[in-house]
Design a protein around this motif. Structure first.
Motif, PDB file in Angstrom:
ATOM      1  N   THR A  11      -0.356  -1.477   4.320  1.00 52.89           N
ATOM      2  CA  THR A  11       0.858  -1.220   3.645  1.00 52.89           C
ATOM      3  C   THR A  11       1.418  -0.205   4.429  1.00 52.89           C
ATOM      4  O   THR A  11       1.018   1.022   4.902  1.00 52.89           O
ATOM      5  CB  THR A  11       0.659  -0.757   2.057  1.00 52.89           C
ATOM      6  N   ARG A  12       2.531  -0.501   4.928  1.00 56.26           N
ATOM      7  CA  ARG A  12       3.129   0.423   5.999  1.00 56.26           C
ATOM      8  C   ARG A  12       4.734   0.685   5.670  1.00 56.26           C
ATOM      9  O   ARG A  12       5.376  -0.291   5.364  1.00 56.26           O
ATOM     10  CB  ARG A  12       3.191   0.142   7.457  1.00 56.26           C
ATOM     11  N   TYR A  13       5.182   1.945   5.513  1.00 58.63           N
ATOM     12  CA  TYR A  13       6.626   2.406   5.008  1.00 58.63           C
ATOM     13  C   TYR A  13       7.090   2.914   6.410  1.00 58.63           C
ATOM     14  O   TYR A  13       6.662   3.990   6.722  1.00 58.63           O
ATOM     15  CB  TYR A  13       6.771   3.113   3.873  1.00 58.63           C
ATOM     16  N   SER A  14       8.326   2.975   7.053  1.00 56.37           N
ATOM     17  CA  SER A  14       8.971   3.625   7.975  1.00 56.37           C
ATOM     18  C   SER A  14      10.416   3.878   7.529  1.00 56.37           C
ATOM     19  O   SER A  14      11.034   3.304   6.854  1.00 56.37           O
ATOM     20  CB  SER A  14       9.046   2.578   9.403  1.00 56.37           C
ATOM     21  N   PHE A  15      10.652   5.173   7.678  1.00 54.07           N
ATOM     22  CA  PHE A  15      11.777   5.714   7.360  1.00 54.07           C
ATOM     23  C   PHE A  15      12.714   6.180   8.490  1.00 54.07           C
ATOM     24  O   PHE A  15      12.094   6.525   9.485  1.00 54.07           O
ATOM     25  CB  PHE A  15      11.457   6.923   6.550  1.00 54.07           C
ATOM     26  N   ASP A  16      13.980   6.037   8.353  1.00 53.33           N
ATOM     27  CA  ASP A  16      14.876   6.481   9.377  1.00 53.33           C
ATOM     28  C   ASP A  16      14.895   7.759   9.713  1.00 53.33           C
ATOM     29  O   ASP A  16      15.514   8.253  10.775  1.00 53.33           O
ATOM     30  CB  ASP A  16      16.354   5.812   9.201  1.00 53.33           C
ATOM     31  N   ARG A  17      14.491   8.765   8.966  1.00 57.88           N
ATOM     32  CA  ARG A  17      14.452  10.255   9.038  1.00 57.88           C
ATOM     33  C   ARG A  17      13.255  10.809   8.370  1.00 57.88           C
ATOM     34  O   ARG A  17      12.932  10.219   7.456  1.00 57.88           O
ATOM     35  CB  ARG A  17      15.810  10.763   8.578  1.00 57.88           C
ATOM     36  N   PRO A  18      12.824  11.836   8.661  1.00 64.79           N
ATOM     37  CA  PRO A  18      11.735  12.624   7.664  1.00 64.79           C
ATOM     38  C   PRO A  18      11.998  12.738   6.231  1.00 64.79           C
ATOM     39  O   PRO A  18      13.020  13.098   5.775  1.00 64.79           O
ATOM     40  CB  PRO A  18      11.673  14.017   8.351  1.00 64.79           C
ATOM     41  N   VAL A  19      10.992  12.311   5.570  1.00 65.71           N
ATOM     42  CA  VAL A  19      11.253  12.236   3.917  1.00 65.71           C
ATOM     43  C   VAL A  19       9.902  12.940   3.507  1.00 65.71           C
ATOM     44  O   VAL A  19       8.938  13.067   3.827  1.00 65.71           O
ATOM     45  CB  VAL A  19      11.517  10.913   3.625  1.00 65.71           C
ATOM     46  N   SER A  20      10.222  13.504   2.257  1.00 65.08           N
ATOM     47  CA  SER A  20       9.053  14.064   1.352  1.00 65.08           C
ATOM     48  C   SER A  20       8.483  12.993   0.572  1.00 65.08           C
ATOM     49  O   SER A  20       9.154  11.959   0.100  1.00 65.08           O
ATOM     50  CB  SER A  20       9.729  15.001   0.470  1.00 65.08           C
ATOM     51  N   VAL A  21       7.161  12.761   0.820  1.00 69.36           N
ATOM     52  CA  VAL A  21       6.388  11.640   0.057  1.00 69.36           C
ATOM     53  C   VAL A  21       5.818  12.290  -1.064  1.00 69.36           C
ATOM     54  O   VAL A  21       5.069  13.446  -1.093  1.00 69.36           O
ATOM     55  CB  VAL A  21       5.398  11.124   1.123  1.00 69.36           C
ATOM     56  N   ALA A  22       6.001  11.669  -2.302  1.00 73.10           N
ATOM     57  CA  ALA A  22       5.368  12.197  -3.513  1.00 73.10           C
ATOM     58  C   ALA A  22       3.938  11.899  -3.640  1.00 73.10           C
ATOM     59  O   ALA A  22       3.385  11.114  -2.618  1.00 73.10           O
ATOM     60  CB  ALA A  22       6.042  11.473  -4.757  1.00 73.10           C
ATOM     61  N   PRO A  23       3.040  12.540  -4.275  1.00 74.54           N
ATOM     62  CA  PRO A  23       1.696  12.360  -4.342  1.00 74.54           C
ATOM     63  C   PRO A  23       1.422  10.691  -4.748  1.00 74.54           C
ATOM     64  O   PRO A  23       1.993  10.096  -5.532  1.00 74.54           O
ATOM     65  CB  PRO A  23       1.167  13.311  -5.355  1.00 74.54           C
ATOM     66  N   HIS A  24       0.299  10.251  -4.283  1.00 74.68           N
ATOM     67  CA  HIS A  24       0.169   8.670  -4.165  1.00 74.68           C
ATOM     68  C   HIS A  24      -1.239   8.581  -4.817  1.00 74.68           C
ATOM     69  O   HIS A  24      -2.152   9.236  -4.190  1.00 74.68           O
ATOM     70  CB  HIS A  24       0.390   8.030  -2.907  1.00 74.68           C
ATOM     71  N   GLU A  25      -1.577   7.694  -5.791  1.00 83.90           N
ATOM     72  CA  GLU A  25      -2.744   7.433  -6.082  1.00 83.90           C
ATOM     73  C   GLU A  25      -3.193   5.896  -5.570  1.00 83.90           C
ATOM     74  O   GLU A  25      -2.630   5.040  -5.604  1.00 83.90           O
ATOM     75  CB  GLU A  25      -2.871   7.287  -7.672  1.00 83.90           C
ATOM     76  N   ILE A  26      -4.162   6.010  -4.739  1.00 83.47           N
ATOM     77  CA  ILE A  26      -4.503   4.637  -4.188  1.00 83.47           C
ATOM     78  C   ILE A  26      -6.068   4.317  -4.840  1.00 83.47           C
ATOM     79  O   ILE A  26      -6.995   4.951  -4.781  1.00 83.47           O
ATOM     80  CB  ILE A  26      -4.725   4.683  -2.682  1.00 83.47           C
ATOM     81  N   ARG A  27      -5.888   2.951  -5.425  1.00 81.04           N
ATOM     82  CA  ARG A  27      -6.909   2.339  -5.968  1.00 81.04           C
ATOM     83  C   ARG A  27      -7.513   1.221  -5.060  1.00 81.04           C
ATOM     84  O   ARG A  27      -7.542   0.069  -5.697  1.00 81.04           O
ATOM     85  CB  ARG A  27      -6.853   1.969  -7.323  1.00 81.04           C
ATOM     86  N   LEU A  28      -7.856   1.355  -3.875  1.00 79.39           N
ATOM     87  CA  LEU A  28      -8.157   0.255  -3.198  1.00 79.39           C
ATOM     88  C   LEU A  28      -9.930   0.619  -2.679  1.00 79.39           C
ATOM     89  O   LEU A  28     -10.155   0.446  -1.369  1.00 79.39           O
ATOM     90  CB  LEU A  28      -7.523   0.029  -2.072  1.00 79.39           C
ATOM     91  N   ARG A  29     -10.765   1.086  -3.574  1.00 75.76           N
ATOM     92  CA  ARG A  29     -12.011   1.064  -3.132  1.00 75.76           C
ATOM     93  C   ARG A  29     -12.849   0.446  -4.132  1.00 75.76           C
ATOM     94  O   ARG A  29     -12.665   0.350  -5.448  1.00 75.76           O
ATOM     95  CB  ARG A  29     -12.375   2.718  -3.188  1.00 75.76           C
ATOM     96  N   PRO A  30     -13.823  -0.209  -3.718  1.00 76.05           N
ATOM     97  CA  PRO A  30     -14.771  -1.119  -4.619  1.00 76.05           C
ATOM     98  C   PRO A  30     -15.648  -0.026  -5.600  1.00 76.05           C
ATOM     99  O   PRO A  30     -15.776   0.752  -5.236  1.00 76.05           O
ATOM    100  CB  PRO A  30     -15.880  -1.717  -3.648  1.00 76.05           C
ATOM    101  N   ALA A  31     -15.415  -0.422  -7.035  1.00 75.81           N
ATOM    102  CA  ALA A  31     -16.431   0.176  -7.917  1.00 75.81           C
ATOM    103  C   ALA A  31     -17.877   0.288  -7.518  1.00 75.81           C
ATOM    104  O   ALA A  31     -18.259  -0.642  -7.042  1.00 75.81           O
ATOM    105  CB  ALA A  31     -16.015  -0.452  -9.322  1.00 75.81           C
ATOM    106  N   ALA A  32     -18.217   1.395  -8.051  1.00 73.05           N
ATOM    107  CA  ALA A  32     -19.929   1.553  -7.776  1.00 73.05           C
ATOM    108  C   ALA A  32     -20.642   0.503  -8.395  1.00 73.05           C
ATOM    109  O   ALA A  32     -21.750   0.200  -8.212  1.00 73.05           O
ATOM    110  CB  ALA A  32     -20.261   3.103  -8.063  1.00 73.05           C
ATOM    111  N   HIS A  33     -20.235   0.005  -9.447  1.00 71.50           N
ATOM    112  CA  HIS A  33     -20.828  -1.058 -10.505  1.00 71.50           C
ATOM    113  C   HIS A  33     -20.580  -2.313  -9.891  1.00 71.50           C
ATOM    114  O   HIS A  33     -20.883  -3.461 -10.574  1.00 71.50           O
ATOM    115  CB  HIS A  33     -20.596  -0.812 -11.911  1.00 71.50           C
ATOM    116  N   CYS A  34     -19.913  -2.535  -8.956  1.00 68.41           N
ATOM    117  CA  CYS A  34     -19.632  -4.001  -8.227  1.00 68.41           C
ATOM    118  C   CYS A  34     -20.778  -4.369  -7.894  1.00 68.41           C
ATOM    119  O   CYS A  34     -21.752  -3.982  -7.109  1.00 68.41           O
ATOM    120  CB  CYS A  34     -18.604  -3.812  -7.107  1.00 68.41           C
TER     121      CYS A  34
END
Length: 140
Positions: A11-34
């Protein structure tokens, strides 16, 4: 012989000028119980100037919380994963003697632990009719 599957997500976002990016929660890791063996996993996030804290939710799923202190013109998340698609028999388990006949009751300790998951939502008319078709005593 098993099949190995490689997955690539970006996933990629490009901006035409520098922006502040809010904190992100990324849930893209397999669970340990997988049950699927994971042979390789990587998570790459840009901009490179960030802080990451790994957390777990109540169900054991991993959450990466990213904080970006500097303004940026790009936000990118890349995940690479290799999974071993081993055949797993979903019926390879033992049924406790106390649960062999339906309906059954849980023991006191289990009933307390499972209480949050045993609060049914009201059944609509179609679901109620479908359930009634299968209602019998002492189902095995």
């Amino acid at each position: 012989m098993t099949i190995q599957v490689a997955l690539h997500h970006r996933t990629r976002y490009s901006f035409d000028r520098p922006v502040s990016v809010a904190p992100h929660e990324i849930r893209l890791r397999p669970a340990a119980h997988c049950r699927t063996p994971i042979l390789g996993y990587s998570l790459k996030v840009k901009p490179a100037e960030h802080f990451v804290n790994w957390q777990q939710d109540p169900y054991g799923n991993f959450i990466a919380r990213y904080v970006f202190p500097e303004r940026t013109r790009e936000l990118s998340v890349e995940v690479d994963l290799i999974a071993d698609m081993t055949v797993i028999n979903p019926f390879d388990f033992f049924v406790d003697d106390a649960a062999e006949r339906y309906p059954f009751d849980y023991g006191d300790r289990q009933a307390v632990e499972l209480a949050p998951f045993r609060q049914p939502a009201p059944a609509g008319p179609r679901l109620a009719a479908w359930i009634e078709r299968f209602r019998r005593e002492h189902l095995r």
